[in-house]
Each structure stands twice: as C-alpha cells, then as structure tokens.
Write a protein that holds these residues in place. Structure first.
Motif, PDB file in Angstrom:
ATOM      1  N   ALA A  79     -29.718 -15.563  21.303  1.00  8.36           N
ATOM      2  CA  ALA A  79     -31.095 -15.998  21.483  1.00  8.36           C
ATOM      3  C   ALA A  79     -31.656 -16.616  20.208  1.00  8.36           C
ATOM      4  O   ALA A  79     -32.438 -17.584  20.257  1.00  8.36           O
ATOM      5  CB  ALA A  79     -31.962 -14.821  21.916  1.00  8.36           C
ATOM      6  N   ARG A  80     -31.250 -16.113  19.066  1.00  7.82           N
ATOM      7  CA  ARG A  80     -31.794 -16.613  17.798  1.00  7.82           C
ATOM      8  C   ARG A  80     -31.384 -18.051  17.493  1.00  7.82           C
ATOM      9  O   ARG A  80     -31.990 -18.696  16.630  1.00  7.82           O
ATOM     10  CB  ARG A  80     -31.368 -15.687  16.656  1.00  7.82           C
ATOM     11  CG  ARG A  80     -32.117 -14.355  16.659  1.00  7.82           C
ATOM     12  CD  ARG A  80     -31.602 -13.416  15.598  1.00  7.82           C
ATOM     13  NE  ARG A  80     -32.354 -12.168  15.601  1.00  7.82           N
ATOM     14  CZ  ARG A  80     -31.890 -11.005  15.171  1.00  7.82           C
ATOM     15  NH1 ARG A  80     -30.654 -10.925  14.678  1.00  7.82           N
ATOM     16  NH2 ARG A  80     -32.636  -9.913  15.214  1.00  7.82           N
ATOM     17  N   ARG A 107     -34.466 -20.453  17.871  1.00  5.17           N
ATOM     18  CA  ARG A 107     -35.683 -20.056  17.155  1.00  5.17           C
ATOM     19  C   ARG A 107     -36.668 -21.203  16.923  1.00  5.17           C
ATOM     20  O   ARG A 107     -37.854 -20.960  16.667  1.00  5.17           O
ATOM     21  CB  ARG A 107     -35.332 -19.414  15.807  1.00  5.17           C
ATOM     22  CG  ARG A 107     -34.596 -20.324  14.849  1.00  5.17           C
ATOM     23  CD  ARG A 107     -34.421 -19.662  13.477  1.00  5.17           C
ATOM     24  NE  ARG A 107     -33.694 -18.432  13.546  1.00  5.17           N
ATOM     25  CZ  ARG A 107     -32.377 -18.318  13.416  1.00  5.17           C
ATOM     26  NH1 ARG A 107     -31.641 -19.413  13.244  1.00  5.17           N
ATOM     27  NH2 ARG A 107     -31.786 -17.151  13.474  1.00  5.17           N
ATOM     28  N   TYR A 167     -40.065 -19.949  22.108  1.00  4.30           N
ATOM     29  CA  TYR A 167     -39.208 -18.881  21.573  1.00  4.30           C
ATOM     30  C   TYR A 167     -39.941 -17.565  21.298  1.00  4.30           C
ATOM     31  O   TYR A 167     -39.429 -16.503  21.694  1.00  4.30           O
ATOM     32  CB  TYR A 167     -38.523 -19.379  20.302  1.00  4.30           C
ATOM     33  CG  TYR A 167     -37.669 -18.348  19.611  1.00  4.30           C
ATOM     34  CD1 TYR A 167     -36.373 -18.074  20.033  1.00  4.30           C
ATOM     35  CD2 TYR A 167     -38.162 -17.633  18.515  1.00  4.30           C
ATOM     36  CE1 TYR A 167     -35.589 -17.130  19.398  1.00  4.30           C
ATOM     37  CE2 TYR A 167     -37.381 -16.679  17.864  1.00  4.30           C
ATOM     38  CZ  TYR A 167     -36.103 -16.436  18.310  1.00  4.30           C
ATOM     39  OH  TYR A 167     -35.326 -15.486  17.684  1.00  4.30           O
ATOM     40  N   GLU A 208     -36.191  -8.724  23.561  1.00  5.08           N
ATOM     41  CA  GLU A 208     -36.081  -7.471  22.808  1.00  5.08           C
ATOM     42  C   GLU A 208     -36.441  -6.280  23.695  1.00  5.08           C
ATOM     43  O   GLU A 208     -35.784  -5.228  23.636  1.00  5.08           O
ATOM     44  CB  GLU A 208     -36.995  -7.512  21.589  1.00  5.08           C
ATOM     45  CG  GLU A 208     -36.480  -8.385  20.452  1.00  5.08           C
ATOM     46  CD  GLU A 208     -37.333  -8.244  19.203  1.00  5.08           C
ATOM     47  OE1 GLU A 208     -36.765  -7.998  18.119  1.00  5.08           O
ATOM     48  OE2 GLU A 208     -38.572  -8.394  19.315  1.00  5.08           O
ATOM     49  N   TYR A 235     -38.471 -14.346  23.072  1.00  2.00           N
ATOM     50  CA  TYR A 235     -37.705 -13.433  22.226  1.00  2.00           C
ATOM     51  C   TYR A 235     -38.263 -12.015  22.292  1.00  2.00           C
ATOM     52  O   TYR A 235     -37.505 -11.044  22.376  1.00  2.00           O
ATOM     53  CB  TYR A 235     -37.701 -13.939  20.782  1.00  2.00           C
ATOM     54  CG  TYR A 235     -36.836 -13.114  19.862  1.00  2.00           C
ATOM     55  CD1 TYR A 235     -35.448 -13.270  19.874  1.00  2.00           C
ATOM     56  CD2 TYR A 235     -37.390 -12.188  18.991  1.00  2.00           C
ATOM     57  CE1 TYR A 235     -34.633 -12.516  19.030  1.00  2.00           C
ATOM     58  CE2 TYR A 235     -36.586 -11.427  18.147  1.00  2.00           C
ATOM     59  CZ  TYR A 235     -35.219 -11.595  18.178  1.00  2.00           C
ATOM     60  OH  TYR A 235     -34.418 -10.831  17.345  1.00  2.00           O
ATOM     61  N   ILE A 253     -29.019 -10.893  21.471  1.00  2.00           N
ATOM     62  CA  ILE A 253     -30.069 -11.232  20.511  1.00  2.00           C
ATOM     63  C   ILE A 253     -29.595 -12.328  19.558  1.00  2.00           C
ATOM     64  O   ILE A 253     -30.330 -13.278  19.252  1.00  2.00           O
ATOM     65  CB  ILE A 253     -30.496  -9.973  19.725  1.00  2.00           C
ATOM     66  CG1 ILE A 253     -31.262  -9.000  20.637  1.00  2.00           C
ATOM     67  CG2 ILE A 253     -31.329 -10.353  18.510  1.00  2.00           C
ATOM     68  CD1 ILE A 253     -32.624  -9.486  21.069  1.00  2.00           C
ATOM     69  N   PHE A 274     -33.950 -18.731  27.943  1.00  2.00           N
ATOM     70  CA  PHE A 274     -32.707 -18.467  27.236  1.00  2.00           C
ATOM     71  C   PHE A 274     -31.473 -18.741  28.089  1.00  2.00           C
ATOM     72  O   PHE A 274     -30.350 -18.740  27.572  1.00  2.00           O
ATOM     73  CB  PHE A 274     -32.667 -17.008  26.759  1.00  2.00           C
ATOM     74  CG  PHE A 274     -33.535 -16.726  25.573  1.00  2.00           C
ATOM     75  CD1 PHE A 274     -33.423 -17.484  24.409  1.00  2.00           C
ATOM     76  CD2 PHE A 274     -34.471 -15.711  25.607  1.00  2.00           C
ATOM     77  CE1 PHE A 274     -34.217 -17.219  23.300  1.00  2.00           C
ATOM     78  CE2 PHE A 274     -35.271 -15.438  24.505  1.00  2.00           C
ATOM     79  CZ  PHE A 274     -35.145 -16.194  23.349  1.00  2.00           C
TER      80      PHE A 274
END
Length: 287
Positions: free
Chosen positions: A139-140, A143, A148, A156, A152, A136, A174
């Motif tokens: 992945a951020r 943003r 995204y 999750e 995202y 995570i 990603f």
C-alpha cells in the motif's frame, strides 16, 4: 447462449468470445458473474474465450443443493465443461478466487490441463499466509496518490482486525492501478453481480485441503503463468513468489502499475504477457 449439464443436473451457461484456440476462463469474486471480466482487455483477438458462469451466477441455474457452491464441489463442473467442449486438454485462465477452483481442478485432473494462467490468484486453496505487513508495504507504494491518507488509515484498521464495512469500501483504490471511473464502475458492479449465498458457501468447511493440493501441483507437468499486479494489496509480491514456487514449470510476471484487475489497468501490457505465454511451448503441449 450455450449451456451444458453439470453432473448433478444443474444447467450451466458459458459465453464465447473471439476465434482461435479455446481458453477456458474461471471468474473470481468468489461467485461473481463472469460478465465482470469483460473481454479481458482484447484477448478474444488472439484466443477464443470460453467464460463459465459458475453455478448460481450469471445465466447458470441455481442448484437444488446450495451446498454445491463449495469450491471443491464445483471441480466436476469444470470437468463437465471440458468434456462438453470436446477438448482432450484445455488451457485455463483463472482470476482471483477462481484460481482456487483452478488449483483444485488441476490437482484432480492434471492430465486435462494444457497451459494455466493464474491471474492475481487467491491463495486460500493452497494455504499461503499473507501478512498484514506485506499488505501495508504494498500500500505504501501509493503514498503520492490523493486518496492515499484515508485509504491507508482504513487498511490499517482492516489489517488490525478492526475494519468496518466502510473500511473495506475505503481500501478499494489499493486494488486498482488507477482509481478512475472504470475502476469505480468495476467495484460498483460487484454487489449486483455476486451471489451472496454462494459467496458465503464457497470456502465452507471442507472446501480446501492445502497440503493435498500443494502436493498435486508440485507434480504438474504443464506450463504456468502467475500474473500479479505491482500494486495489488490482495496478493503482495512476496506471496506471488511463494505461489509461483508451488509449480515446477511456473513463470511469475508482476505487471508494473497494475492492481487486482491488470487487464483494466494496462490492456496492452496484459495482452502482451498473456498471449506470449499462451503461444509458447512448455513442458507439455495442449491438444
């Protein structure tokens, strides 16, 4: 196209690109046709690439015993290729799931490895745990990308163990430094280039013994490059650091702006890193 015979009689194929000292390449997938590697961003201008089609993939034969798709049982295929090529030791490059095979081969035949490039390696064979939180966090970093929010949310769900087939498809951006036509084509080819039966068997029960493999790698007297991608959620940087620490003579390089296929995201940067490493002397020189 050149071929050789595996110890169990299966005829295996490989592809040769370029000139210079040979570099044996093990594809990932797992069990994906080596064609997806292309020419690794132009590496054949510097090395002769020997790209193995693992059994049951690409131009290689389907084995009589499909249980031989299991990763540990393919180690002797790699050793048979080395002998076929007449190399006392060989430089190896392994991508993604192919790094599991390279790790097992190196553990079993350390004296046959000159230099080793582990390219965005899978950690399954060495027992490293990658947390959902680290995926995570990686992945951020994306943003600000237009795709995204949906990707995202899907990630999750996957991390929470609630991912569907659509979720897995949605997180594809990603895995790439750029979500462009080249990245979409790379992903689209995956399904047709994989042997689904072989993929399912690759990590079957008994395939890996992480403690034994880690112990063997800790004694490896050969230089290793672990090349990770800054944006690769499949190998967050914390896991890449832990992976590189398994080897006594390893260098970790995190390619900026890259995902799981760094040679696609920035070929020039990828080439500079790999050719510099392969040209240097290390703990032991390849034959």
């Amino acid at each position: 196209m050149p071929t050789f015979t595996a110890p169990d009689g299966t005829l295996l194929a490989y592809h040769v690109f370029g000139d210079g000292p040979p570099l044996v390449c093990l594809p990932g997938g797992p069990m994906r046709d080596s064609a997806y590697l292309g020419q690794l961003g132009g590496l054949p201008a510097h090395r002769q690439l020997i790209m193995l089609d693992l059994r049951g993939t690409g131009r290689s034969e389907v084995p009589a015993d499909t249980g031989s798709y299991r990763c540990d049982r393919q180690v002797e295929d790699v050793e048979a290729l080395r002998a076929h090529l007449g190399l006392d030791r060989m430089d190896l490059l392994a991508h993604s799931a192919g790094a599991n095979l390279a790790a097992l081969y190196t553990g079993r035949h350390p004296e046959r490895v000159g230099r080793l490039v582990m390219l965005t390696p899978s950690v399954m064979g060495v027992g490293i745990t990658i947390t959902g939180e680290s995926r995570i966090a990686t992945a951020r970093l994306r943003r600000d990308e237009p795709w995204y929010p949906a990707a995202y949310a899907a990630l999750e769900a996957v991390v929470a163990g609630q991912g569907s087939a659509d979720s897995w498809q949605a997180i594809a951006p990603f895995l790439h430094g750029r979500w462009d036509d080249a990245a979409r084509a790379y992903d689209a080819a995956d399904e047709v280039q994989k042997n689904a039966e072989a993929t399912a068997a690759y990590a079957g029960e008994g395939a890996f013994d992480p403690d034994t493999t880690r112990k063997a790698l800790a004694g490896l007297d050969a230089p290793v490059l672990v090349l990770a991608g800054e944006f690769d959620v499949s190998l967050p940087q914390s896991a890449a650091v832990e992976y590189a620490a398994l080897f006594p003579h390893a260098r970790l390089l995190v390619q900026p702006g890259a995902g799981h296929a760094p040679w696609l995201d920035d070929p020039e940067r990828f080439l500079a890193a790999t050719t510099e490493f392969l040209a240097t002397t290390g703990a032991r020189n390849p034959a």
